[in-house]
Design a protein around this motif. Sequence first.
Motif, PDB file in Angstrom:
ATOM      1  N   TYR A  26       0.757   4.245  -4.939  1.00  0.00           N
ATOM      2  CA  TYR A  26      -0.257   3.869  -3.944  1.00  0.00           C
ATOM      3  C   TYR A  26       0.289   4.233  -2.565  1.00  0.00           C
ATOM      4  CZ  TYR A  26      -3.440   0.800  -1.264  1.00  0.00           C
ATOM      5  OH  TYR A  26      -4.368   0.303  -0.386  1.00  0.00           O
ATOM      6  N   ALA A  44      -6.271   6.585  -1.358  1.00  0.00           N
ATOM      7  CA  ALA A  44      -5.162   5.831  -1.954  1.00  0.00           C
ATOM      8  C   ALA A  44      -3.951   6.711  -2.206  1.00  0.00           C
ATOM      9  CB  ALA A  44      -5.615   5.177  -3.258  1.00  0.00           C
ATOM     10  N   VAL A  60      -5.575  -2.057   2.550  1.00  0.00           N
ATOM     11  CA  VAL A  60      -5.602  -2.812   1.301  1.00  0.00           C
ATOM     12  C   VAL A  60      -6.898  -2.473   0.556  1.00  0.00           C
ATOM     13  CG1 VAL A  60      -5.670  -5.167   0.347  1.00  0.00           C
ATOM     14  CG2 VAL A  60      -4.270  -4.664   2.376  1.00  0.00           C
ATOM     15  N   SER A  90      -2.072  -1.900   8.173  1.00  0.00           N
ATOM     16  CA  SER A  90      -2.115  -2.021   6.704  1.00  0.00           C
ATOM     17  C   SER A  90      -3.435  -1.481   6.187  1.00  0.00           C
ATOM     18  CB  SER A  90      -1.963  -3.488   6.279  1.00  0.00           C
ATOM     19  OG  SER A  90      -3.094  -4.227   6.737  1.00  0.00           O
ATOM     20  N   PRO A 100      -1.572   4.812   0.693  1.00  0.00           N
ATOM     21  CA  PRO A 100      -2.864   4.861   1.374  1.00  0.00           C
ATOM     22  C   PRO A 100      -2.766   5.368   2.813  1.00  0.00           C
ATOM     23  CG  PRO A 100      -2.010   2.649   1.494  1.00  0.00           C
ATOM     24  CD  PRO A 100      -1.011   3.448   0.670  1.00  0.00           C
ATOM     25  N   SER A 150     -11.733   0.068   1.529  1.00  0.00           N
ATOM     26  CA  SER A 150     -10.497  -0.616   1.915  1.00  0.00           C
ATOM     27  C   SER A 150     -10.735  -1.629   3.029  1.00  0.00           C
ATOM     28  CB  SER A 150      -9.467   0.406   2.410  1.00  0.00           C
ATOM     29  OG  SER A 150      -9.702   0.706   3.775  1.00  0.00           O
ATOM     30  N   THR A 180      -4.843  -0.310  -7.334  1.00  0.00           N
ATOM     31  CA  THR A 180      -4.326  -1.555  -6.776  1.00  0.00           C
ATOM     32  C   THR A 180      -3.182  -1.190  -5.825  1.00  0.00           C
ATOM     33  OG1 THR A 180      -2.584  -1.905  -8.395  1.00  0.00           O
ATOM     34  CG2 THR A 180      -4.782  -2.701  -8.991  1.00  0.00           C
ATOM     35  N   GLU A 181      -2.622  -2.214  -5.193  1.00  0.00           N
ATOM     36  CA  GLU A 181      -1.487  -1.936  -4.327  1.00  0.00           C
ATOM     37  C   GLU A 181      -0.252  -1.523  -5.135  1.00  0.00           C
ATOM     38  OE1 GLU A 181      -1.152  -4.299  -0.534  1.00  0.00           O
ATOM     39  OE2 GLU A 181      -2.640  -5.536  -1.591  1.00  0.00           O
ATOM     40  N   SER A 182      -0.334  -1.619  -6.449  1.00  0.00           N
ATOM     41  CA  SER A 182       0.785  -1.187  -7.287  1.00  0.00           C
ATOM     42  C   SER A 182       0.680   0.262  -7.712  1.00  0.00           C
ATOM     43  CB  SER A 182       0.862  -2.043  -8.565  1.00  0.00           C
ATOM     44  OG  SER A 182       0.949  -3.396  -8.217  1.00  0.00           O
TER      45      SER A 182
END
Lengths: 318, 318, 318, 318
Positions: C137, C194, C83, C81, C139, C210, C123-125
């Motif tokens: 997003y 991203a 983030v 992941s 990444p 991140s 953001t993750e959105s």
Amino acid sequence: MNGYDQEKLGYNYAIGRYAKPIAEVGPGDTLTVETMDAFEGRVKDAATRPSQVGDELNPLNGPILVKGAEPGDALAVRIESIVPRGPQPRGTTVLKPWFGGLSPTAKSVARPLPEIVRKLEITESGVKWNQSLTLPYEPFIGTIGTAPRSAAIDSLTPGRHGGNMDLPDVKPGAVIYLPVRTPGAYLHLGDCHAIQGDGELCGVAAEFPSVATIGVDLVKGWDLEWPLLENGECIMAIGSARPLEDAVRIAYDALIGWMADKFAFDCWDAYFLLTMVGKARLGNVVDPAYTVGASLAKKYLVPSADAKLADLTPGKGA
Amino acid sequence: MNGYDQEKLGYNYAIGRYAKPIAEVGPGDTLTVETMDAFEGRVKDAATRPSQVGDELNPLNGPILVKGAEPGDALAVRIESIVPRGPQPRGTTVLKPWFGGLSPTAKSVARPLPEIVRKLEITESGVKWNQSLTLPYEPFIGTIGTAPRSAAIDSLTPGRHGGNMDLPDVKPGAVIYLPVRTPGAYLHLGDCHAIQGDGELCGVAAEFPSVATIGVDLVKGWDLEWPLLENGECIMAIGSARPLEDAVRIAYDALIGWMADKFAFDCWDAYFLLTMVGKARLGNVVDPAYTVGASLAKKYLVPSADAKLADLTPGKGA
Amino acid sequence: MNGYDQEKLGYNYAIGRYAKPIAEVGPGDTLTVETMDAFEGRVKDAATRPSQVGDELNPLNGPILVKGAEPGDALAVRIESIVPRGPQPRGTTVLKPWFGGLSPTAKSVARPLPEIVRKLEITESGVKWNQSLTLPYEPFIGTIGTAPRSAAIDSLTPGRHGGNMDLPDVKPGAVIYLPVRTPGAYLHLGDCHAIQGDGELCGVAAEFPSVATIGVDLVKGWDLEWPLLENGECIMAIGSARPLEDAVRIAYDALIGWMADKFAFDCWDAYFLLTMVGKARLGNVVDPAYTVGASLAKKYLVPSADAKLADLTPGKGA
Amino acid sequence: MNGYDQEKLGYNYAIGRYAKPIAEVGPGDTLTVETMDAFEGRVKDAATRPSQVGDELNPLNGPILVKGAEPGDALAVRIESIVPRGPQPRGTTVLKPWFGGLSPTAKSVARPLPEIVRKLEITESGVKWNQSLTLPYEPFIGTIGTAPRSAAIDSLTPGRHGGNMDLPDVKPGAVIYLPVRTPGAYLHLGDCHAIQGDGELCGVAAEFPSVATIGVDLVKGWDLEWPLLENGECIMAIGSARPLEDAVRIAYDALIGWMADKFAFDCWDAYFLLTMVGKARLGNVVDPAYTVGASLAKKYLVPSADAKLADLTPGKGA
């Protein structure tokens, strides 16, 4: 050139078999050609903007039909002399936006170069550069080539047909060998330079109108892939490509082929010898293809006959 | 080199600031270095297979710490002499699979080259090539460079730090200027060649062990982006990159910068002058980056002062 | 990352075996790494001039020592992941003079690009682009690699060690296989993006700090020349070189090798099949080497077993 | 094509204004063209040696004269459908010595590839690959272009005129925009492929004879430097050059120009956006120039109007 009037017929901006020949010569003949400068005379003074005088560069004389030339033969063109002509200052060099060795290699978001024109006084004694400096007069033919089989190659692009190589070795005293790919060969030439450094850095050398005298001969059954050249000192093969390393490779590879075919070299022996004493001359690094002449001094044309039998057998490796 | 024993300490296969210095010199000092050949002596005879003697090539002497050298300075290394050493035949050239100017530019499905070794007798009188031919002894340092800021560059790759340029102009009588990017400079050198043609075609010149004598000096506050070189005849800038045209561009651009900074040239005037009389010498066209030396004869270091005021104003164009 | 403090120890600007490891993991372990953006956070707002924040880009976390890793093994790094972290606007993209895909390929006399900074809310959105447009997003890890044998490669350059490939496929769900060339592997990573288009056109994607979670495994005795990658859909080989066509060649060649070694393909059959359905993804076309990922959908991993016996025998041709 | 017989007149191996037009159409007309495969049908079975069937590849239908087309206009050619024709197995792919993406980039001393022929059964349902695998039928036009001003470009070379781009996006549903450089445009097309991967790796895709239906329209006064393309999903610009990075640059630069001219983008905003979401598709990496299509999804055609006024002013940098 023996009574024709290229100016009236129009200069060519492509090398192909589609224009009507302006002269016909036989093997052994000598011709005199009045070449134009690369701008067809349109950059008249320092106030001219080079970007405004038309897109097509390098007007060429020709086509010249060579009697008896057939695909698979080679033309041998001997450069006899190149003499300046026209009123002074007869030489021209310029900076053009987006052109030249230190411009981007393709369209970019960088800003263009300024436009600058320098007119030059050129005589057989030298190229007057500034108040304190006169450069030597070292003239050569920038563009010379024969028609390909089906295509007609624009006069700015060098390649397997010769063309706009901008190689200073194509000068008086040299013989350039060009492939014949269409019956009659359809020889074109022009774009003489009074002096030029390696690579023709800004893309525009000391361009000038000239009277060029050449001798044309024919070598039957010599099927060339790339142009070759010979003078008193060396043999040279000429490659044109992008990127530049491919032009180097093509030229050296063709030179190895010549050494093997005509001078009895084993190909690995030739490869080794060129590693030690080969010379590479940059023609242009500014045109649609870049040009390199790879050469070997004639004094080194000495095959390692014994080595060949011993440790040089191709294919003995992994 | 003044009492140290590189052989015992081990040669370096990268140019960086991480190995322990083997010597420390001050500006003005002269050093004598015993270099190894590119194979660290492991290709002993024609029966050796070059692909079996290890992946790492070009063992380097060093690091040599230069007292007082700080980032933003330049080293001036004068090549005093290069003398052959070791038992005959002390020279080595080879063909290696997948290496050299006429191999593919990257891995391909084509088959590899054969492996061939030629051992060569080398003296200061010449390089014996075959029964009939002896080539001149024209020695130079193939690899010389200083440590970058954080990286350590492998000994096969040339770049902004110098390194494996394989440029025949780095020979006795020349001064090469190298950037200092880490305190103490961390100079490395090795990989001497007894003779080499333009481009080092097969990738392996006449490699040999030598005794090289150099003088080291320091130019404070001269912040070089690329190596420069000077001899009695010319000034030269050295670029290394792929593709090869980028090396040409880098070298000519750095040369223009030198002409502008130290010789009062307007940059467009320099650009034009190099178009007429610039020379470009191929170093290698076989290593991870290719090397070109662009030069101007010192006799042409004559700025067009008058023209500058008239028609050469940058930015006057589109 | 499990208790170490990279910020205190300092980030790395080269991938080598010379920095002290900041963590040690065993095969099968999972790690969490807090990466910095490519500017180490120094481009704070639109008023910052990117050319003034230091020459070194891409601060890397590491080295991470992998227990049991020996030269000739491969690391298998699974991206779990990625983030975002840090205060908004946490994303940064910039134009830098002389950098990016539409700048000159080397120094030139053209003028530099303007300097422009765009800060981005990430953001993750999504990545907020302007008032009307939010980009997805997507990444990935821009730079990940293992230490070479002797060199230490700067954090901007991709190559056989991995490094700054800037390939969007190195994203959650993928496993990247990296060669081990020094005992312990010395894994480095950082430079998360991203979102990025093919080629990372201006040279600076949506850079952001991140929290990256990876799983590290070891494949003993798998000696990789170039990085490989696998996800649910495809197998991919990753080449980095200049010019770009060499990166394409390297990647496809390594993919053919993988197909032959692990999936029972005849090499010519693989070559033909990739001609029909191979995919090539541009990573970067802006760094010191360019990166391409060549891939084959897993559904096409079907060798032509019968054809192999009939007409595909290598070497049957000229 | 509406009653003419290209087979009788002969196919063209160059795109120029020198061959006699075989049809004349007006804007808005639809045409049906029976194309040959790239070998003009001469590779009949697996026993044929591709190196023995002639040097000229890609026979083209045309020239098609477009009424009212003048230099400075653009042709809009809509690909309606491509249907296979001729007896089975009608598809052909081959390996040729010295050709293809994993061959040397220029002549080399490496040995040539083997010659291999694979004949393929092709229907609108798929391309039968082997006993277990059928590939999808995804046909497109490999070669389509208009005549340059003076040159005639061989049918293997792509460029500013279009030509042998081998780009899979030139498929049913797409409109390709081509520059008009000579009165009447002189459109040529041929070389259809039933399926092809990115780059056309071995140089010969699933070549087949087809019935291609196209609609021809004219956009007056749209002066294109490079071909553009549009479909329901994206806009694309197409560049062709060597080295490959130049094709990428040309394509992205032309796409930025299109975004600025027709979709109100600030050029730096476009440059940034393509950095985030631009796509680059390899056409060929095997022909005399390499081809790349750079594209933007239509959903992203959203200029940052506000940003433009704030921090994106070109020229604000150094």
